[in-house]
Design a protein around this motif. Sequence first.
Motif, PDB file in Angstrom:
ATOM      1  N   GLU A 181       0.820  -1.222   0.000  1.00 51.73           N
ATOM      2  CA  GLU A 181       0.000   0.000   0.000  1.00 51.73           C
ATOM      3  C   GLU A 181       0.850   1.267   0.000  1.00 51.73           C
ATOM      4  O   GLU A 181       0.321   2.377  -0.004  1.00 51.73           O
ATOM      5  N   GLY A 182       2.170   1.118   0.057  1.00 46.32           N
ATOM      6  CA  GLY A 182       3.060   2.272   0.009  1.00 46.32           C
ATOM      7  C   GLY A 182       3.167   3.038   1.307  1.00 46.32           C
ATOM      8  O   GLY A 182       3.558   4.207   1.319  1.00 46.32           O
ATOM      9  N   LEU A 183       2.849   2.381   2.428  1.00 49.34           N
ATOM     10  CA  LEU A 183       2.884   3.071   3.722  1.00 49.34           C
ATOM     11  C   LEU A 183       4.212   2.922   4.445  1.00 49.34           C
ATOM     12  O   LEU A 183       4.555   3.762   5.281  1.00 49.34           O
ATOM     13  N   VAL A 184       4.946   1.848   4.150  1.00 53.13           N
ATOM     14  CA  VAL A 184       6.261   1.644   4.760  1.00 53.13           C
ATOM     15  C   VAL A 184       7.277   1.339   3.669  1.00 53.13           C
ATOM     16  O   VAL A 184       6.919   0.899   2.573  1.00 53.13           O
ATOM     17  N   GLN A 185       8.536   1.585   3.990  1.00 51.07           N
ATOM     18  CA  GLN A 185       9.606   1.285   3.047  1.00 51.07           C
ATOM     19  C   GLN A 185      10.706   0.514   3.770  1.00 51.07           C
ATOM     20  O   GLN A 185      11.030   0.831   4.912  1.00 51.07           O
ATOM     21  N   PRO A 186      11.254  -0.494   3.106  1.00 50.04           N
ATOM     22  CA  PRO A 186      12.322  -1.282   3.719  1.00 50.04           C
ATOM     23  C   PRO A 186      13.700  -0.689   3.412  1.00 50.04           C
ATOM     24  O   PRO A 186      13.883   0.025   2.428  1.00 50.04           O
ATOM     25  N   ARG A 187      14.639  -1.002   4.296  1.00 47.40           N
ATOM     26  CA  ARG A 187      16.042  -0.671   4.081  1.00 47.40           C
ATOM     27  C   ARG A 187      16.847  -1.845   4.606  1.00 47.40           C
ATOM     28  O   ARG A 187      16.656  -2.285   5.734  1.00 47.40           O
ATOM     29  N   ARG A 188      17.726  -2.372   3.772  1.00 46.03           N
ATOM     30  CA  ARG A 188      18.525  -3.530   4.162  1.00 46.03           C
ATOM     31  C   ARG A 188      19.891  -3.052   4.636  1.00 46.03           C
ATOM     32  O   ARG A 188      20.527  -2.213   4.014  1.00 46.03           O
ATOM     33  N   ASP A 189      20.321  -3.631   5.755  1.00 48.02           N
ATOM     34  CA  ASP A 189      21.671  -3.404   6.272  1.00 48.02           C
ATOM     35  C   ASP A 189      22.229  -4.780   6.611  1.00 48.02           C
ATOM     36  O   ASP A 189      21.927  -5.326   7.671  1.00 48.02           O
ATOM     37  N   GLY A 190      22.996  -5.344   5.685  1.00 47.03           N
ATOM     38  CA  GLY A 190      23.463  -6.718   5.851  1.00 47.03           C
ATOM     39  C   GLY A 190      22.285  -7.663   5.770  1.00 47.03           C
ATOM     40  O   GLY A 190      21.533  -7.654   4.809  1.00 47.03           O
ATOM     41  N   LYS A 191      22.111  -8.480   6.814  1.00 44.23           N
ATOM     42  CA  LYS A 191      20.990  -9.421   6.855  1.00 44.23           C
ATOM     43  C   LYS A 191      19.752  -8.827   7.514  1.00 44.23           C
ATOM     44  O   LYS A 191      18.688  -9.445   7.513  1.00 44.23           O
ATOM     45  N   THR A 192      19.877  -7.635   8.064  1.00 42.28           N
ATOM     46  CA  THR A 192      18.778  -7.014   8.798  1.00 42.28           C
ATOM     47  C   THR A 192      17.993  -6.081   7.888  1.00 42.28           C
ATOM     48  O   THR A 192      18.571  -5.285   7.156  1.00 42.28           O
ATOM     49  N   ILE A 193      16.671  -6.198   7.954  1.00 43.57           N
ATOM     50  CA  ILE A 193      15.800  -5.309   7.197  1.00 43.57           C
ATOM     51  C   ILE A 193      15.113  -4.370   8.188  1.00 43.57           C
ATOM     52  O   ILE A 193      14.535  -4.812   9.183  1.00 43.57           O
ATOM     53  N   TYR A 194      15.218  -3.095   7.905  1.00 42.12           N
ATOM     54  CA  TYR A 194      14.592  -2.057   8.721  1.00 42.12           C
ATOM     55  C   TYR A 194      13.424  -1.470   7.948  1.00 42.12           C
ATOM     56  O   TYR A 194      13.470  -1.361   6.729  1.00 42.12           O
ATOM     57  N   TYR A 195      12.392  -1.062   8.680  1.00 42.26           N
ATOM     58  CA  TYR A 195      11.232  -0.437   8.055  1.00 42.26           C
ATOM     59  C   TYR A 195      11.005   0.939   8.653  1.00 42.26           C
ATOM     60  O   TYR A 195      11.250   1.170   9.832  1.00 42.26           O
ATOM     61  N   SER A 196      10.524   1.832   7.789  1.00 44.37           N
ATOM     62  CA  SER A 196      10.148   3.174   8.221  1.00 44.37           C
ATOM     63  C   SER A 196       8.908   3.600   7.455  1.00 44.37           C
ATOM     64  O   SER A 196       8.546   2.990   6.439  1.00 44.37           O
ATOM     65  N   LEU A 197       8.261   4.650   7.937  1.00 44.06           N
ATOM     66  CA  LEU A 197       7.090   5.189   7.253  1.00 44.06           C
ATOM     67  C   LEU A 197       7.535   5.905   5.988  1.00 44.06           C
ATOM     68  O   LEU A 197       8.602   6.522   5.958  1.00 44.06           O
ATOM     69  N   THR A 198       6.728   5.835   4.941  1.00 40.67           N
ATOM     70  CA  THR A 198       7.095   6.469   3.677  1.00 40.67           C
ATOM     71  C   THR A 198       6.806   7.968   3.664  1.00 40.67           C
ATOM     72  O   THR A 198       7.468   8.709   2.948  1.00 40.67           O
ATOM     73  N   ASP A 199       5.808   8.386   4.425  1.00 44.16           N
ATOM     74  CA  ASP A 199       5.466   9.810   4.439  1.00 44.16           C
ATOM     75  C   ASP A 199       4.717  10.142   5.722  1.00 44.16           C
ATOM     76  O   ASP A 199       4.609   9.305   6.619  1.00 44.16           O
ATOM     77  N   ASP A 200       4.190  11.341   5.796  1.00 45.70           N
ATOM     78  CA  ASP A 200       3.585  11.863   7.022  1.00 45.70           C
ATOM     79  C   ASP A 200       2.125  11.446   7.230  1.00 45.70           C
ATOM     80  O   ASP A 200       1.569  11.669   8.295  1.00 45.70           O
ATOM     81  N   ARG A 201       1.492  10.811   6.230  1.00 45.78           N
ATOM     82  CA  ARG A 201       0.068  10.461   6.358  1.00 45.78           C
ATOM     83  C   ARG A 201      -0.197   9.590   7.582  1.00 45.78           C
ATOM     84  O   ARG A 201      -1.149   9.833   8.331  1.00 45.78           O
ATOM     85  N   CYS A 202       0.628   8.564   7.775  1.00 55.42           N
ATOM     86  CA  CYS A 202       0.404   7.654   8.912  1.00 55.42           C
ATOM     87  C   CYS A 202       0.576   8.373  10.238  1.00 55.42           C
ATOM     88  O   CYS A 202      -0.208   8.155  11.166  1.00 55.42           O
ATOM     89  N   LYS A 203       1.592   9.221  10.333  1.00 57.45           N
ATOM     90  CA  LYS A 203       1.790   9.973  11.577  1.00 57.45           C
ATOM     91  C   LYS A 203       0.560  10.813  11.901  1.00 57.45           C
ATOM     92  O   LYS A 203       0.130  10.875  13.049  1.00 57.45           O
ATOM     93  N   ARG A 204       0.002  11.433  10.893  1.00 51.25           N
ATOM     94  CA  ARG A 204      -1.163  12.286  11.103  1.00 51.25           C
ATOM     95  C   ARG A 204      -2.367  11.468  11.544  1.00 51.25           C
ATOM     96  O   ARG A 204      -3.088  11.845  12.475  1.00 51.25           O
ATOM     97  N   ILE A 205      -2.601  10.326  10.892  1.00 53.35           N
ATOM     98  CA  ILE A 205      -3.732   9.465  11.256  1.00 53.35           C
ATOM     99  C   ILE A 205      -3.523   8.855  12.642  1.00 53.35           C
ATOM    100  O   ILE A 205      -4.445   8.821  13.458  1.00 53.35           O
ATOM    101  N   ILE A 206      -2.312   8.367  12.918  1.00 52.74           N
ATOM    102  CA  ILE A 206      -2.017   7.768  14.222  1.00 52.74           C
ATOM    103  C   ILE A 206      -2.236   8.795  15.330  1.00 52.74           C
ATOM    104  O   ILE A 206      -2.756   8.470  16.398  1.00 52.74           O
ATOM    105  N   SER A 207      -1.877  10.039  15.075  1.00 58.84           N
ATOM    106  CA  SER A 207      -2.091  11.101  16.060  1.00 58.84           C
ATOM    107  C   SER A 207      -3.577  11.276  16.369  1.00 58.84           C
ATOM    108  O   SER A 207      -3.972  11.390  17.533  1.00 58.84           O
TER     109      SER A 207
END
Length: 111
Positions: free
Chosen positions: A75-101
Motif C-alpha cells: 500500500e506504500g505506507l512503509v519502506q524497507p532498508r537492508r543493512d546486511g541481513k537485517t531489514i529495517y522499516y520506516s514510514l514512507t510519508d507523514d500520512r500515517c503519523k497524522r492518522i495515528i495522532s
Amino acid sequence: MALPVFDTNLSDEELDAMLENATRATNFLKAIGHEGRLMILCHLVTGEKSVTELEELLSARQAAVSQQLGRLRLEGLVQPRRDGKTIYYSLTDDRCKRIISVVYDLFCKQN
C-alpha cells in the motif's frame, strides 16, 4: 476543520478524480484497519525499526509481522532498508503519523 461541500454539477473529470481519491482513501483505511498493522505503524511513528525489533515489541512471530509489513509495503505506507541481513522499516510519508495522532487522541489519550 471545514468539510467539503459537494456540487451536484460536477464534470465527468471531477467525478473521476473524486472516485480515484475515494479509492486511494479506502485502500489506505483498509491497510491501517487491522490491529496488527495499526500496531506496527504506531511503533514506526517513533522511527525506523528492524523486523526483529517489531517482533519483540508486538510479541508476534516473524511470519505474522512480515505478512503485515508486506501489506503495508504494498500500500506504500512503509519502506524497507537492508543493512546486511537485517531489514529495517520506516514510514514512507507523514500520512500515517497524522492518522495515528488522531487515533491516539480519540482512543488512547487519557483525559
